[in-house]
Design a protein around this motif. Structure first.
Motif, short mmCIF file in Angstrom:
data_model
loop_
_atom_site.label_atom_id
_atom_site.label_comp_id
_atom_site.label_asym_id
_atom_site.label_seq_id
_atom_site.Cartn_x
_atom_site.Cartn_y
_atom_site.Cartn_z
N THR A 199 -4.02 4.39 -1.03
CA THR A 199 -3.73 5.24 -1.95
C THR A 199 -1.94 5.67 -1.34
OG1 THR A 199 -4.47 6.46 0.28
CG2 THR A 199 -6.29 6.62 -1.57
N GLN A 200 -1.48 6.35 -2.24
CA GLN A 200 -0.19 6.81 -2.31
C GLN A 200 0.13 7.32 -0.79
OE1 GLN A 200 2.68 4.58 -4.60
NE2 GLN A 200 4.03 5.29 -2.83
N SER A 201 -0.72 8.09 -0.09
CA SER A 201 -0.36 8.60 0.83
C SER A 201 -0.45 7.85 2.04
CB SER A 201 -1.32 9.16 1.03
OG SER A 201 -2.66 9.43 1.04
N TRP A 202 -1.59 6.81 1.60
CA TRP A 202 -1.76 5.61 3.53
C TRP A 202 -0.61 5.04 3.27
CZ3 TRP A 202 -1.65 0.38 4.24
CH2 TRP A 202 -2.00 0.34 4.81
N ILE A 203 0.05 4.31 1.95
CA ILE A 203 1.45 3.72 2.04
C ILE A 203 2.57 4.58 2.56
CG2 ILE A 203 3.37 3.08 0.12
CD1 ILE A 203 1.14 1.79 -1.55
N ASP A 204 2.93 5.40 2.08
CA ASP A 204 3.94 6.41 3.00
C ASP A 204 3.58 6.30 4.32
OD1 ASP A 204 4.90 6.72 -0.10
OD2 ASP A 204 3.99 8.96 0.02
N GLU A 209 -8.07 1.41 5.27
CA GLU A 209 -7.77 2.61 4.51
C GLU A 209 -8.01 3.42 5.87
OE1 GLU A 209 -5.70 5.57 1.51
OE2 GLU A 209 -6.53 3.70 0.57
N GLY A 227 -0.29 -0.26 -4.27
CA GLY A 227 -0.72 0.16 -5.29
C GLY A 227 -2.58 0.23 -5.45
#
Length: 257
Positions: A150-155, A240, A146
């Motif tokens: 970024t959360q968008s990349w993880i998703d 990223e 985390g």
């Protein structure tokens, strides 16, 4: 005492050497996105695992930044490289700053990414040492993903996110803890004006671990340094936003040459 670190070499034998240095809790594979672009532009890429990480030995700690920098100088000596470009992220960037301050004749061009000359949060790092030694690397790995992205990349990249989480989970606990101790009281700010290598500082706009203000301090302290902030990039910005990081790095190293 220096440690003979694990390393891998790719690219033309006669190309300018660029050393890539990893963040804490990662291995040389965090630089996978940059290797081909660098090689395609004629560079000879030397990646290594910081002591206590990946396939490098895990000497007894604690480590100091001079230990980490000394390992790089020993590696260059082993390879017969008088001077090289150096690109480091986070802990790797701190290592690069130390090298440029203390062995300026060995560093031709410097790129430091998502890093700091004075990270601060001493107690946090010392608490992390205790946590790792008590609970192992699992909880650290869960938290690091985390911070790294970024959360968008993880998703959007669940498989890669898991692989990189596992990279941290598989880091030797003692190696990680000893590197935390190297970071805890680090202050390279007073020596920044000594750096003469052409320097590029890259920060991730969404980096919560070491926000862009840390990069600005470095750029302000190193004469003539260039400062770039990359959007939609957290702490492992090179992974990223690989295209933008590679573009900035290659452009700078060509100019430095």
């Amino acid at each position: 005492m220096t440690t003979a670190v694990h390393h891998e070499i790719e690219g033309p034998a006669d190309g300018p050497v660029v050393v890539l240095s990893n963040s804490i809790g990662s291995t040389l594979h965090m630089w996978d996105p940059q290797v081909k672009p660098l090689v395609d532009n004629g560079f000879r890429v030397v990646r290594y695992d910081t002591r206590g990480h990946g396939r490098s030995p895990v000497p007894d700690g604690p480590y100091g930044i001079d230990d980490l920098g000394g390992d790089v100088l020993a590696l260059l000596d082993t390879l017969g490289v008088e001077s090289a470009h150096f690109v480091g992220l986070s802990l790797g960037g701190m290592t690069g700053l130390w090298l440029a301050e203390n062995a300026p004749q060995r560093i031709r061009g410097l790129v430091v990414c998502c890093t700091s000359a004075q990270p601060g949060n001493t107690q946090m790092w010392l608490d992390r040492v205790k946590q790792v030694r008590a609970d192992g690397m699992g909880p650290i790995a869960d938290g690091s993903i985390g911070r790294w992205f970024t959360q968008s990349w993880i998703d959007a990249n669940p498989r890669q996110a898991k692989e990189l989480r596992d990279m941290t989970a598989n880091t030797p606990a003692e190696g990680y803890a000893s590197c935390c101790q190297a970071i805890a009281d680090l202050d390279l700010v007073p020596e920044l004006p000594k750096i003469t290598a052409p320097t590029l500082v890259i920060a991730g706009a969404q980096d919560k671990a070491l926000p862009p203000d840390h990069g600005r301090v470095i750029a302000d302290g190193v004469h003539g340094a260039r400062f770039e902030v990359v959007d939609q990039a957290a702490h492992l910005g090179n992974y990223e936003q690989p295209a933008r990081f590679s573009e900035l790095i290659i452009e700078h190293l060509k100019e430095a040459a």
